[in-house]
Write a protein that holds these residues in place. Structure first.
Motif, PDB file in Angstrom:
ATOM      1  N   UNK A   9       0.849  -1.200   0.000  1.00 40.67           N
ATOM      2  CA  UNK A   9       0.000   0.000   0.000  1.00 40.67           C
ATOM      3  C   UNK A   9       0.879   1.242   0.000  1.00 40.67           C
ATOM      4  N   UNK A  10       0.320   2.312  -0.542  1.00 40.92           N
ATOM      5  CA  UNK A  10       1.051   3.578  -0.456  1.00 40.92           C
ATOM      6  C   UNK A  10       0.189   4.629   0.244  1.00 40.92           C
ATOM      7  N   UNK A  11       0.877   5.522   0.935  1.00 43.10           N
ATOM      8  CA  UNK A  11       0.206   6.639   1.591  1.00 43.10           C
ATOM      9  C   UNK A  11       0.970   7.898   1.186  1.00 43.10           C
ATOM     10  N   UNK A  12       0.434   8.603   0.177  1.00 45.82           N
ATOM     11  CA  UNK A  12       1.210   9.713  -0.383  1.00 45.82           C
ATOM     12  C   UNK A  12       1.196  10.970   0.472  1.00 45.82           C
ATOM     13  N   UNK A  13       2.284  11.716   0.385  1.00 44.00           N
ATOM     14  CA  UNK A  13       2.370  13.054   0.958  1.00 44.00           C
ATOM     15  C   UNK A  13       1.925  14.047  -0.112  1.00 44.00           C
TER      16      UNK A  13
END
Ligand code: AMP
Ligand code: GLY
Length: 424
Positions: free
Chosen positions: A203-207
């Protein structure tokens, strides 16, 4: 719980500050840290590249999580070193950090993942590289050495002659082992942005994106540096462009890394360029950007420590990240001679006169007898915050005016364009 940050720059100062405010109330350590960090964490006299010493310290002091700032320990395998001792670390494995450690590897990952990037060819010998140049008729072009070269390994060449010179210099050992392989690629034109994403391997959690200023002087003149300023948010980036960075650049890259058996955990930094023919990846870094981090973290509304722990436990799916509506502008104060050289030992004045709404991160300072002195190229990072870019910028520059050291250099145009856009 106990948390240690590895590194000694402004990025690490901002990381320590963000982690220290966690509701988990961590006891903070930093190795080696700096005088600014020493106000909020216990500093430990171990250099960032002394991997086994760091591991032994973490084991002995029961550090629950070690957060690695710079790329070099990651490329050197600090994650594996800690994991072997059953210690937790935020940052990718040596195999995954190659995405920054080797430009050829990064380009191959992009090619296989279908990530839009500059067309390229890779070479490990001079003769085929020179032969390729003879067939190349599009200039400017870009010659990059494979390994990390302190930001100096990228040459934009205006014609074949310059290209041949750059290729010969690399294979003649100008950049040491970093230049044993090179990439020759298409020159892209457009605006650059830095987009970070936390990832647990899947999973990715973008800034939010941030803008970095790489050149030393106003108007993007002069030599490249480690970064002379940053701001966030960037109004010029359309939501659809940002979405394409996530879906076409970051997500496929994370997927590809897992596919090749080098799952990427930690913070993935995509340097992107928005061109007329779409947004393309210029490079990946295996860590937080400096000074973008200093502009981003003051806006973070979610507990960074919890997110970092979740990234290590494959538990990012479904999490969210919130940002304050505040604008931030980060101005880097550099010492005389930077970036060709740097001056040390100049006394810094005015740190006791910082107005409110401003963060000052130490990047290369030294403290003696209660006084601060310069200790390297990028000395301080001054971050103004405000409801508007105008306000954030005015605060940052007011603080800059209050600070003084002999030979101090800084850019006066950080976020100027953003302020003008805001005015429209
Ligand atoms: P890199 O380390 O690959 O990001 O390169 C450092 C800087 O060189 C980038 O931030 C760009 O400003 C410039 N650069 C790198 N690759 C290209 C390219 N293909 N076209 C134009 N500029 C580039
Ligand atoms: N600001 C550029 C970098 O961190 O690589």
């Amino acid at each position: 719980m106990r948390v240690m940050v590895v590194g000694s720059g402004g990025r690490e100062h901002a990381l320590v500050e963000a982690l220290a405010t966690s509701p988990l109330e961590p006891e903070m350590y930093a190795a080696p840290g700096n005088p600014g960090i020493s106000r909020i964490a216990q500093t430990v006299d171990i250099p960032a590249d002394a991997l086994t010493d760091l591991r032994d310290f973490a084991a002995e002091h029961r550090i629950d999580l070690t957060v690695v700032g710079p790329e070099s320990p990651l490329i050197g395998g600090i994650a594996e070193c800690f994991w072997e001792a059953d210690l937790k670390v935020f940052g990718p494995s040596r195999a995954a950090a190659r995405i920054e450690g080797s430009k050829v590897f990064a380009k191959e990952v992009m090619r296989h993942a279908g990530v839009p990037t500059a067309r390229f060819e890779a070479f490990d010998r001079e003769a085929p590289a020179l032969a390729y140049l003879r067939t190349l008729d599009e200039f400017p072009a870009v010659v990059k050495v494979d390994g990390t070269a302190a930001g100096k390994g990228v040459t934009i060449v205006r014609d074949r002659e310059e290209a041949e010179y750059a290729v010969r210099a690399a294979f003649a050992g100008k950049f040491g082992a970093a230049g044993e392989r090179i990439v020759i690629e298409e020159y892209l034109e457009g605006r650059e942005a830095s987009v970070f994403a936390l990832t647990d391997g899947e999973s990715i959690l973008p800034f939010l994106p941030a803008q970095d200023y790489k050149r030393i002087s106003d108007g993007d003149e002069g030599p490249n540096t480690g970064g002379m300023g940053a701001y966030s948010p960037i109004m010029w980036m359309e939501p659809a462009t940002y979405a394409s960075v996530l879906e076409e650049i970051i997500r496929p890259t994370v997927k590809q890394m897992a596919l090749i058996g080098a799952p990427y955990t930690g913070l993935l930094y995509a340097g992107v360029i928005v061109t007329e023919t779409g947004t393309k990846a210029l490079e990946f870094n295996c860590r937080f950007g400096d000074p973008e981090t200093q502009a981003l973290l003051p806006r973070l509304g979610t507990d960074l420590l919890e997110l970092m722990i979740a990234a290590g436990e494959e538990d990012l799916a479904g999490r969210e990240i919130s940002w304050s509506a505040e604008k931030t502008v980060c101005v880097v104060l550099a010492s005389e001679g930077y970036p060709e050289s740097s001056s040390s030992g100049d006394e810094i004045q005015g740190l006791d006169r910082i107005p409110s709404g401003v963060y000052v991160y130490h990047a290369a300072t030294e403290e003696r007898d209660g006084k601060f002195f310069t200790a390297g190229g990028r000395v301080l990072n001054v971050v103004g915050t405000g409801a508007s870019v105008i306000e954030a910028r005015a605060r940052a520059y007011a603080a800059v005016e209050a600070i003084h050291f002999p030979g101090m250099q800084y850019r006066t145009d950080i976020a100027l364009e953003a302020m003008e856009l805001e005015d429209l």
